[in-house]
Design an enzyme around this catalytic site. Structure first.
Site, mmCIF file in Angstrom:
data_model
loop_
_atom_site.group_PDB
_atom_site.id
_atom_site.type_symbol
_atom_site.label_atom_id
_atom_site.label_comp_id
_atom_site.label_asym_id
_atom_site.label_seq_id
_atom_site.Cartn_x
_atom_site.Cartn_y
_atom_site.Cartn_z
ATOM 1 N N CYS A 153 -8.195 1.892 6.531
ATOM 2 C CA CYS A 153 -7.872 2.041 5.315
ATOM 3 C C CYS A 153 -7.791 2.022 3.880
ATOM 4 O O CYS A 153 -8.704 0.439 3.951
ATOM 5 C CB CYS A 153 -6.209 2.836 5.741
ATOM 6 S SG CYS A 153 -5.279 0.892 4.940
ATOM 7 N N HIS A 192 -0.950 -4.621 20.214
ATOM 8 C CA HIS A 192 -0.897 -4.437 18.524
ATOM 9 C C HIS A 192 0.431 -2.420 18.648
ATOM 10 O O HIS A 192 -0.144 -1.822 19.125
ATOM 11 C CB HIS A 192 -1.671 -3.992 17.591
ATOM 12 C CG HIS A 192 -0.653 -4.026 16.214
ATOM 13 N ND1 HIS A 192 -0.670 -3.159 16.085
ATOM 14 C CD2 HIS A 192 -0.771 -5.053 15.111
ATOM 15 C CE1 HIS A 192 -0.070 -3.063 14.595
ATOM 16 N NE2 HIS A 192 -0.175 -3.717 14.040
ATOM 17 N N SER A 212 1.792 -5.067 3.316
ATOM 18 C CA SER A 212 3.088 -5.197 3.884
ATOM 19 C C SER A 212 4.692 -6.029 2.736
ATOM 20 O O SER A 212 5.628 -6.179 2.855
ATOM 21 C CB SER A 212 3.692 -5.196 4.756
ATOM 22 O OG SER A 212 3.153 -5.801 5.762
ATOM 23 N N HIS A 226 5.532 -4.727 9.388
ATOM 24 C CA HIS A 226 5.275 -5.867 9.696
ATOM 25 C C HIS A 226 4.929 -6.995 8.276
ATOM 26 O O HIS A 226 4.728 -7.731 8.292
ATOM 27 C CB HIS A 226 3.483 -6.285 9.973
ATOM 28 C CG HIS A 226 4.168 -6.099 11.588
ATOM 29 N ND1 HIS A 226 2.758 -5.878 12.522
ATOM 30 C CD2 HIS A 226 4.685 -5.268 12.317
ATOM 31 C CE1 HIS A 226 3.009 -4.592 13.586
ATOM 32 N NE2 HIS A 226 4.062 -4.774 13.317
ATOM 33 N N SER A 264 -1.562 -7.618 11.067
ATOM 34 C CA SER A 264 -2.793 -7.562 11.177
ATOM 35 C C SER A 264 -3.440 -7.692 9.926
ATOM 36 O O SER A 264 -4.731 -8.730 9.986
ATOM 37 C CB SER A 264 -3.392 -6.217 12.011
ATOM 38 O OG SER A 264 -4.344 -5.699 12.118
ATOM 39 N N THR A 303 -6.093 0.401 11.931
ATOM 40 C CA THR A 303 -6.735 0.774 10.332
ATOM 41 C C THR A 303 -6.953 -0.690 9.777
ATOM 42 O O THR A 303 -7.502 -0.555 8.538
ATOM 43 C CB THR A 303 -5.136 2.047 10.073
ATOM 44 O OG1 THR A 303 -4.100 1.190 10.819
ATOM 45 C CG2 THR A 303 -5.463 3.362 10.236
ATOM 46 N N GLU A 305 0.253 -0.212 16.883
ATOM 47 C CA GLU A 305 -0.683 1.404 16.111
ATOM 48 C C GLU A 305 -1.498 0.758 17.043
ATOM 49 O O GLU A 305 -1.395 2.745 17.164
ATOM 50 C CB GLU A 305 -1.418 1.034 14.998
ATOM 51 C CG GLU A 305 -2.094 1.447 14.352
ATOM 52 C CD GLU A 305 -3.284 1.431 13.580
ATOM 53 O OE1 GLU A 305 -2.566 1.548 12.657
ATOM 54 O OE2 GLU A 305 -4.181 2.540 13.086
ATOM 55 N N CYS A 344 0.549 -1.386 -0.581
ATOM 56 C CA CYS A 344 -0.168 -0.223 -0.205
ATOM 57 C C CYS A 344 1.250 1.338 -0.038
ATOM 58 O O CYS A 344 2.053 0.878 0.352
ATOM 59 C CB CYS A 344 -1.385 -0.128 1.435
ATOM 60 S SG CYS A 344 0.308 -0.173 2.926
HETATM 61 S S1 SF4 Z 1 -2.786 2.600 7.349
HETATM 62 FE FE1 SF4 Z 1 -1.152 0.988 6.983
HETATM 63 S S2 SF4 Z 1 -2.175 -0.362 5.510
HETATM 64 FE FE2 SF4 Z 1 -3.014 0.995 5.242
HETATM 65 S S3 SF4 Z 1 -2.039 2.355 3.555
HETATM 66 FE FE3 SF4 Z 1 -1.412 3.134 5.338
HETATM 67 S S4 SF4 Z 1 0.666 1.705 6.283
HETATM 68 FE FE4 SF4 Z 1 -1.167 0.816 4.641
#
Ligand code: SF4
Length: 333
Positions: free
Chosen positions: A216, A145, A289, A62, A245, A186, A147, A33
């Protein structure tokens, strides 16, 4: 070759199907992404500009292959900021960090480069804004996690983690006059998050919805693509790491939408012969990822097992990109 953009190239292995061929359905979008691409390139550019070593707090993204490749080039991955020698360059990973971690880095006079995905930063900003406005924040996400730790760290005193449906029951009571909003990690399952949201609304009827989605675009698109092929496949292979995740969610989505078996693997050599009994069609996808080279290896391994017809099913096209951290942007001419 960069671990970043150069490996995002979509494999094009579409072959015509003849009777008796066994089939691979490739989900698209899959793999990198925009946030991962930016994070990986941040480390690469930092190594080019400042030389090795460049320190990275936690895994930049990850994925085992990405981390190993960057390590070979001189990145040093650490768990905590206090492992980094004073004055060094330190990259914060795509998952983001709490203000406390930023403070620790400042205290050690580290030169920091922030590879936090802008879509994670958006959730941090929401937490800050709603905390300032007097809300309690119900943060849907997975305990432990990175995040979630970073996001909750923006306002730990008013943020309450909701991990799964059971997490709703574990929350304390809130009075009707207490302002309440939910936000999320996300990279969750869209369907499961909606179920949790409904249960939250049943328990707290005065709960507010967030102004926009926190899950996201990349997570959502990869889940939609898997749903589109799941019913046609007896087996789904998801390329991704066990601590990713969004990759784990792809396994769950496949199983929920009709695939009989689904496996999460880092590398093609983890594929097992026993998975293929009675399987005519294999679905393949990868987490956000995962470099495309790893998917290509899987497709080649499947071809050696007789799955020679490859069809790519595309449910969305992604054009989004994010600018690099300011210090690493190319100089304007
Ligand atoms: S939140 Fe995570 S999965 Fe979504 S665009 Fe950003 S890095 Fe990629």
């Amino acid at each position: 070759m960069p671990v970043g953009r150069a490996l995002v190239t979509v494999v094009s292995m579409t072959a015509s199907k003849t009777d008796g061929d066994k089939t691979v359905l490739l989900a698209a979008p899959r793999g990198y992404c925009a946030g991962v691409d930016r994070a990986v390139e941040t480390v690469e550019r930092a190594l080019e500009k400042y030389g090795a070593p460049v320190y990275v707090r936690k895994e930049i993204v990850h994925n085992r292959y990405v981390v190993d490749t960057l390590s070979e080039r001189g990145a040093i991955f650490v768990e905590e900021t206090d492992e980094v020698p004073e004055g060094s360059h330190l990259v914060f990973s795509a998952h983001g960090v709490s203000p406390q971690v930023r403070g620790e880095a400042k205290g050690l006079q580290l030169k920091t480069l922030d590879a936090t995905c802008p879509l994670v930063t958006k959730v941090h900003n929401e937490v800050k804004r709603f905390a300032r406005d007097g809300y309690h924040i119900l943060l849907i996400g997975h305990e432990g996690h990175e995040e979630v730790e970073g996001t909750a760290g923006e306002a730990p005193e008013v943020t309450h983690l909701v991990d799964g449906l059971d997490g709703v029951d574990a929350l304390p009571d809130f009075l009707e006059q207490e302002k309440l909003i939910w936000l999320s990690q996300t990279t969750l399952s869209v369907d499961e998050t909606m179920q949790i949201r409904e249960r939250l609304h049943r328990r707290f009827p005065h709960l507010q919805d967030p102004p926009s989605d926190d899950i996201c675009y990349a997570t959502q698109n990869r889940q939609v693509a898997v749903k589109a092929i799941a019913q046609r496949c007896q087996l789904m292979i998801v390329v991704g790491s066990q601590n990713s995740s969004n990759s784990k969610r792809l396994v769950e989505v496949a199983l929920k939408h009709g695939t009989e078996a689904a496996h999460l693997i880092d590398y093609a050599n983890q594929i097992e012969d026993s998975w293929f009994d009675g399987v005519d069609t294999v679905g393949v996808t990868s987490g956000a990822s995962v470099p495309e080279i790893l998917v290509r290896d899987v497709v080649e391994s499947l071809a050696r097992r007789g799955y020679t017809s490859v069809e790519e099913i595309t449910t969305a096209s992604e054009k989004i990109t994010f600018a690099l951290p300011r210090d690493l942007r190319p100089a304007r001419t």
